[in-house]
Design an enzyme around this catalytic site. Structure first.
Site, PDB file in Angstrom:
ATOM      1  NE  ARG A 179      56.448  35.267  46.481  1.00 52.37           N
ATOM      2  CZ  ARG A 179      55.369  34.722  47.021  1.00 52.37           C
ATOM      3  NH1 ARG A 179      54.278  34.554  46.318  1.00 52.37           N
ATOM      4  NH2 ARG A 179      55.381  34.354  48.272  1.00 52.37           N
ATOM      5  CB  ALA A 234      40.209  30.660  36.957  1.00 61.41           C
ATOM      6  NE  ARG A 235      45.122  27.080  38.437  1.00 66.33           N
ATOM      7  CZ  ARG A 235      45.414  27.862  39.478  1.00 66.33           C
ATOM      8  NH1 ARG A 235      45.795  29.099  39.281  1.00 66.33           N
ATOM      9  NH2 ARG A 235      45.352  27.402  40.694  1.00 66.33           N
ATOM     10  N   GLY A 280      42.395  38.595  33.739  1.00 65.55           N
ATOM     11  CA  GLY A 280      42.104  37.431  32.913  1.00 65.55           C
ATOM     12  C   GLY A 280      41.346  36.414  33.735  1.00 65.55           C
ATOM     13  CD  GLU A 301      52.851  35.105  53.402  1.00 67.34           C
ATOM     14  OE1 GLU A 301      52.374  34.804  54.515  1.00 67.34           O
ATOM     15  OE2 GLU A 301      53.471  34.297  52.685  1.00 67.34           O
ATOM     16  CB  SER A 307      50.051  34.668  38.742  1.00 71.23           C
ATOM     17  OG  SER A 307      48.897  35.018  39.472  1.00 71.23           O
ATOM     18  N   GLY A 332      47.088  32.488  33.124  1.00 77.23           N
ATOM     19  CA  GLY A 332      48.505  32.817  33.041  1.00 77.23           C
ATOM     20  C   GLY A 332      48.819  34.231  33.497  1.00 77.23           C
ATOM     21  CG  HIS A 358      51.370  31.574  44.028  1.00 73.77           C
ATOM     22  ND1 HIS A 358      51.384  32.628  43.158  1.00 73.77           N
ATOM     23  CD2 HIS A 358      50.265  30.844  43.723  1.00 73.77           C
ATOM     24  CE1 HIS A 358      50.330  32.551  42.359  1.00 73.77           C
ATOM     25  NE2 HIS A 358      49.646  31.469  42.674  1.00 73.77           N
ATOM     26  NE  ARG A 359      54.593  31.575  51.804  1.00 73.94           N
ATOM     27  CZ  ARG A 359      53.978  31.110  52.883  1.00 73.94           C
ATOM     28  NH1 ARG A 359      54.115  29.823  53.221  1.00 73.94           N
ATOM     29  NH2 ARG A 359      53.223  31.898  53.608  1.00 73.94           N
TER      30      ARG A 359
END
Length: 190
Positions: free
Chosen positions: A54, A11-12, A9, A62, A16, A14, A50-51
């Protein structure tokens, strides 16, 4: 045999968040592969956020290369890789190439190496026990970049996305947070 789910998809869009929702179905039995490198303060902040998003029980790697080895070495039920386009960027920038004046042969060699890395990853997923969820940006719906590196990246990423989608068991396209299922095993693809 592991299943491959490909999520793409803009950028931004959704993508992720959708991938993480799919992975949460496995509880804490998740290996998360983050392909970003902190190159500046903005990227450091993105990585930090992001961390935080999760679950603490997920195992995080990583790395942007050797993904097949990570998949082969995990005892988790699912591997979530976020994202292919950053992985491609990092792999491209390992080469000492003047992207404004490079040859077709140089570009082909870089793309060949990237495709080989992707093939190893897909083979590991298909031959392993863990399912694989892959996130990637759709790069073909925007403006054509006005600089050579951007065009080269867009072309390589677009072809890699096609390769992954053809091998995937399921493919989703995310628009404004809404997943559109494009492919289920046995449909679509080449």
């Amino acid at each position: 045999m592991g299943r491959v789910t490909f999520i793409t998809g803009g950028a931004r869009s959704g993508k992720s968040a959708f991938a993480e929702r799919l992975a949460r179905q496995y509880g804490d039995d998740v290996a998360y592969i983050a392909t970003s490198i902190a190159t500046d303060a903005e990227m450091e902040e993105r990585i930090r956020l992001h961390r935080l998003r999760r679950p603490a029980g997920w195992t995080t790697y990583e790395s942007y290369k050797g993904i097949g080895d990570i998949i082969n070495g995990t005892d988790k039920s699912v591997v979530l890789l976020d994202c292919i386009t950053i992985m491609i960027t990092n792999l491209m920038l390992e080469y000492d190439i003047d992207w404004d004046h490079c040859t077709v042969e140089q570009i082909d060699a870089v793309e060949h190496a990237i495709r080989a890395e992707i093939k190893i990853m897909l083979d590991a997923a298909k031959g392993g026990k863990a399912d694989l969820i892959i996130v990637s940006n759709e790069v073909g719906m925007g403006l054509v970049p006005d600089y050579p590196l951007g065009r080269i990246f867009r072309d390589i990423a677009g072809r890699v996305n096609q390769l992954i989608a053809a091998q995937a068991d399921e493919v989703y396209f995310i628009v404004s947070g809404i997943p559109l299922k494009l492919k289920t095993s046995g449909t679509g693809g080449l």
